[in-house]
Scaffold this motif. Structure first.
Motif, PDB file in Angstrom:
ATOM      1  N   SER A 115       0.835  -1.207   0.000  1.00 27.68           N
ATOM      2  CA  SER A 115       0.000   0.000   0.000  1.00 27.68           C
ATOM      3  C   SER A 115       0.870   1.258   0.000  1.00 27.68           C
ATOM      4  N   ASN A 116       2.167   1.053   0.246  1.00 33.14           N
ATOM      5  CA  ASN A 116       3.135   2.157   0.233  1.00 33.14           C
ATOM      6  C   ASN A 116       2.791   3.251   1.245  1.00 33.14           C
ATOM      7  N   GLU A 117       2.052   2.829   2.266  1.00 33.65           N
ATOM      8  CA  GLU A 117       1.617   3.797   3.273  1.00 33.65           C
ATOM      9  C   GLU A 117       2.592   3.780   4.439  1.00 33.65           C
ATOM     10  N   ARG A 118       3.030   4.915   4.871  1.00 32.61           N
ATOM     11  CA  ARG A 118       3.927   4.999   6.018  1.00 32.61           C
ATOM     12  C   ARG A 118       3.086   5.237   7.265  1.00 32.61           C
ATOM     13  N   LEU A 119       3.407   4.490   8.285  1.00 31.00           N
ATOM     14  CA  LEU A 119       2.556   4.529   9.472  1.00 31.00           C
ATOM     15  C   LEU A 119       3.230   5.253  10.624  1.00 31.00           C
ATOM     16  N   ASP A 120       2.383   5.792  11.516  1.00 34.47           N
ATOM     17  CA  ASP A 120       2.947   6.291  12.773  1.00 34.47           C
ATOM     18  C   ASP A 120       3.135   5.090  13.700  1.00 34.47           C
ATOM     19  N   LEU A 121       3.741   5.334  14.855  1.00 29.20           N
ATOM     20  CA  LEU A 121       4.093   4.221  15.735  1.00 29.20           C
ATOM     21  C   LEU A 121       2.876   3.411  16.154  1.00 29.20           C
ATOM     22  N   GLU A 122       1.800   4.109  16.520  1.00 29.75           N
ATOM     23  CA  GLU A 122       0.583   3.408  16.965  1.00 29.75           C
ATOM     24  C   GLU A 122       0.046   2.509  15.851  1.00 29.75           C
ATOM     25  N   SER A 123       0.012   3.019  14.644  1.00 33.25           N
ATOM     26  CA  SER A 123      -0.510   2.233  13.524  1.00 33.25           C
ATOM     27  C   SER A 123       0.440   1.102  13.160  1.00 33.25           C
ATOM     28  N   ALA A 124       1.750   1.345  13.303  1.00 31.45           N
ATOM     29  CA  ALA A 124       2.720   0.295  12.994  1.00 31.45           C
ATOM     30  C   ALA A 124       2.549  -0.875  13.946  1.00 31.45           C
ATOM     31  N   ILE A 125       2.316  -0.569  15.213  1.00 30.59           N
ATOM     32  CA  ILE A 125       2.077  -1.639  16.200  1.00 30.59           C
ATOM     33  C   ILE A 125       0.782  -2.371  15.861  1.00 30.59           C
ATOM     34  N   PHE A 165      11.753  -9.713  19.286  1.00 32.48           N
ATOM     35  CA  PHE A 165      12.824  -9.330  18.355  1.00 32.48           C
ATOM     36  C   PHE A 165      12.243  -9.037  16.969  1.00 32.48           C
ATOM     37  N   LYS A 166      11.416  -9.967  16.481  1.00 28.54           N
ATOM     38  CA  LYS A 166      10.824  -9.803  15.143  1.00 28.54           C
ATOM     39  C   LYS A 166       9.834  -8.645  15.117  1.00 28.54           C
ATOM     40  N   ALA A 167       9.067  -8.506  16.195  1.00 25.58           N
ATOM     41  CA  ALA A 167       8.065  -7.437  16.236  1.00 25.58           C
ATOM     42  C   ALA A 167       8.735  -6.066  16.199  1.00 25.58           C
ATOM     43  N   ARG A 168       9.794  -5.904  16.974  1.00 29.10           N
ATOM     44  CA  ARG A 168      10.512  -4.623  16.977  1.00 29.10           C
ATOM     45  C   ARG A 168      11.106  -4.338  15.600  1.00 29.10           C
ATOM     46  N   ARG A 169      11.678  -5.358  15.002  1.00 29.08           N
ATOM     47  CA  ARG A 169      12.296  -5.183  13.679  1.00 29.08           C
ATOM     48  C   ARG A 169      11.242  -4.743  12.663  1.00 29.08           C
ATOM     49  N   ALA A 170      10.055  -5.378  12.763  1.00 30.30           N
ATOM     50  CA  ALA A 170       8.983  -5.049  11.820  1.00 30.30           C
ATOM     51  C   ALA A 170       8.469  -3.628  12.028  1.00 30.30           C
ATOM     52  N   VAL A 171       8.311  -3.260  13.294  1.00 28.27           N
ATOM     53  CA  VAL A 171       7.846  -1.892  13.585  1.00 28.27           C
ATOM     54  C   VAL A 171       8.872  -0.888  13.075  1.00 28.27           C
ATOM     55  N   ARG A 172      10.130  -1.193  13.334  1.00 28.89           N
ATOM     56  CA  ARG A 172      11.195  -0.278  12.898  1.00 28.89           C
ATOM     57  C   ARG A 172      11.199  -0.130  11.372  1.00 28.89           C
ATOM     58  N   ALA A 173      10.945  -1.238  10.694  1.00 33.02           N
ATOM     59  CA  ALA A 173      10.920  -1.203   9.232  1.00 33.02           C
ATOM     60  C   ALA A 173       9.803  -0.305   8.723  1.00 33.02           C
ATOM     61  N   ARG A 174       8.680  -0.320   9.441  1.00 35.95           N
ATOM     62  CA  ARG A 174       7.563   0.531   9.026  1.00 35.95           C
ATOM     63  C   ARG A 174       7.809   2.000   9.337  1.00 35.95           C
ATOM     64  N   LEU A 175       8.615   2.243  10.373  1.00 32.41           N
ATOM     65  CA  LEU A 175       8.857   3.627  10.784  1.00 32.41           C
ATOM     66  C   LEU A 175      10.077   4.235  10.125  1.00 32.41           C
ATOM     67  N   ALA A 176      11.011   3.372   9.706  1.00 30.67           N
ATOM     68  CA  ALA A 176      12.303   3.860   9.214  1.00 30.67           C
ATOM     69  C   ALA A 176      12.170   4.896   8.101  1.00 30.67           C
ATOM     70  N   PRO A 177      11.365   4.654   7.084  1.00 29.00           N
ATOM     71  CA  PRO A 177      11.241   5.637   6.014  1.00 29.00           C
ATOM     72  C   PRO A 177      10.834   7.003   6.533  1.00 29.00           C
ATOM     73  N   ARG A 178       9.984   6.999   7.557  1.00 31.17           N
ATOM     74  CA  ARG A 178       9.539   8.273   8.127  1.00 31.17           C
ATOM     75  C   ARG A 178      10.690   8.992   8.793  1.00 31.17           C
ATOM     76  N   ILE A 179      11.491   8.191   9.529  1.00 32.09           N
ATOM     77  CA  ILE A 179      12.634   8.797  10.212  1.00 32.09           C
ATOM     78  C   ILE A 179      13.600   9.374   9.177  1.00 32.09           C
ATOM     79  N   GLU A 180      13.795   8.588   8.079  1.00 35.64           N
ATOM     80  CA  GLU A 180      14.696   9.071   7.031  1.00 35.64           C
ATOM     81  C   GLU A 180      14.162  10.348   6.392  1.00 35.64           C
ATOM     82  N   GLU A 181      12.818  10.348   6.203  1.00 32.90           N
ATOM     83  CA  GLU A 181      12.216  11.534   5.588  1.00 32.90           C
ATOM     84  C   GLU A 181      12.466  12.772   6.418  1.00 32.90           C
TER      85      GLU A 181
END
Lengths: 183, 117
Positions: A115-125, A165-181
């Motif tokens: 969906s190419n949608e970037r999520l905030d932390l709450e939505s990523a969780i 471990f996997k959950a944190r990695r997945a959340v980080r992956a969803r948030l990373a683009p936002r942090i980079e932006e």
């Protein structure tokens, strides 16, 4: 019997009135005091489902009032009630057969990525598969240990650590683009 | 509930991520009707809305009622037994006593004194 309760009455006073007289007024104050925090816990574990979170809260209050006599008097009521809420929420997830602790988290996230949608932390969780989400919420937000999570979910502490471990990695992956932006 | 095992892997949150996690809201306002719905469920199951009699009062009451009933039954039985001894145990004796009185009356007829002037 009708009692007047000051809204600042202690939890213990209110609980005593509920046990002794079934006081609705005392329950109302206790409900207003502890439900918003517990509702948030249920809402997160249940991935943002309002209907399921409401069911969890209602069931948790029924269980809590039914077992007031067996509650340790030195335990803080709010924490005790939230542990019941977490338990009920996990039961709901399990009944809906969504508690797949061996779900392919990468595949699940890839679907979301399309969906190419970037999520905030709450939505990523909230976007995590239910089993991973439960472990992350219970450990990183509610403060449970892996042993306690293992007991609740019927898994070992080691499995809980792996899930986190996997959950944190997945959340980080969803948030990373936002942090980079942002940077 | 202690986070005593947070440093177990390299997926540990960075300070920035941890701050964002801590900023998440801890409270969420539930819909207003949930309170009434919950109270209705509790009322239906008898947890609120009526005076609940503690179990020890019910048990104590039952024991007290049983003791009072038992004591009353014993006293009543004893009283009834004591009263019925003469009337039930010696009907023959009573008959004999009547007969004796009759015979005694026949043996010594009442004297009649007639005074003539």
């Amino acid at each position: 019997m009708t009692h007047y309760f000051d809204p600042s009455a202690t939890d213990d006073d209110l609980l005593r009135a509920i046990r002794r007289d079934g006081s609705e007024r005392a329950f109302g104050i206790l409900y207003d005091r502890h439900t918003p925090r517990a509702y948030q816990t249920a809402w997160r574990i249940l991935g943002g489902s309002q209907a399921d979170a409401e069911d969890a809260i209602q069931e948790a209050w029924v269980r809590a009032t039914a077992s007031l006599d067996s509650r340790r008097s030195d335990a803080e009521f709010g924490a005790w009630f939230r542990s019941i809420v977490a338990h009920v929420a996990i039961d709901i997830v399990r009944k809906q057969q969504r508690l797949e602790l061996d779900a392919d988290i990468d595949a699940a996230l890839d679907e979301n990525e399309e969906s190419n949608e970037r999520l905030d932390l709450e939505s990523a969780i909230a976007s995590l598969p239910a089993g991973y989400r439960a472990v992350l919420v219970l450990h990183d937000i509610e403060g449970y240990t892996h042993e306690e999570i293992g007991t609740r979910l019927g898994i070992t502490a080691g499995t809980s650590k792996g899930q986190l471990f996997k959950a944190r990695r997945a959340v980080r992956a969803r948030l990373a683009p936002r942090i980079e932006e942002r940077t | 509930m202690r986070n005593d095992d947070r440093s177990f892997d390299e997926s540990e949150w960075t300070p920035e991520e941890r701050a964002r996690l801590a900023d998440l809201s801890t409270h969420r306002v539930p819909p207003g009707e949930l309170k009434e719905r919950t109270m209705r469920a509790l009322r239906d199951q008898g947890h609120i809305g009526r005076r609940r009699i503690p179990a020890w009062i019910i048990v104590g009451g039952l024991i007290a009622a049983t003791l009072v009933f038992g004591a009353g039954a014993l006293v009543g039985y004893a009283a009834a037994t004591r009263r019925s001894v003469p009337s039930v145990a010696s009907p023959v004796a009573a008959t004999r006593a009547v007969a004796q009185i009759d015979s005694t009356a026949n043996a010594t007829p009442a004297a009649r004194h007639v005074v003539w002037y």
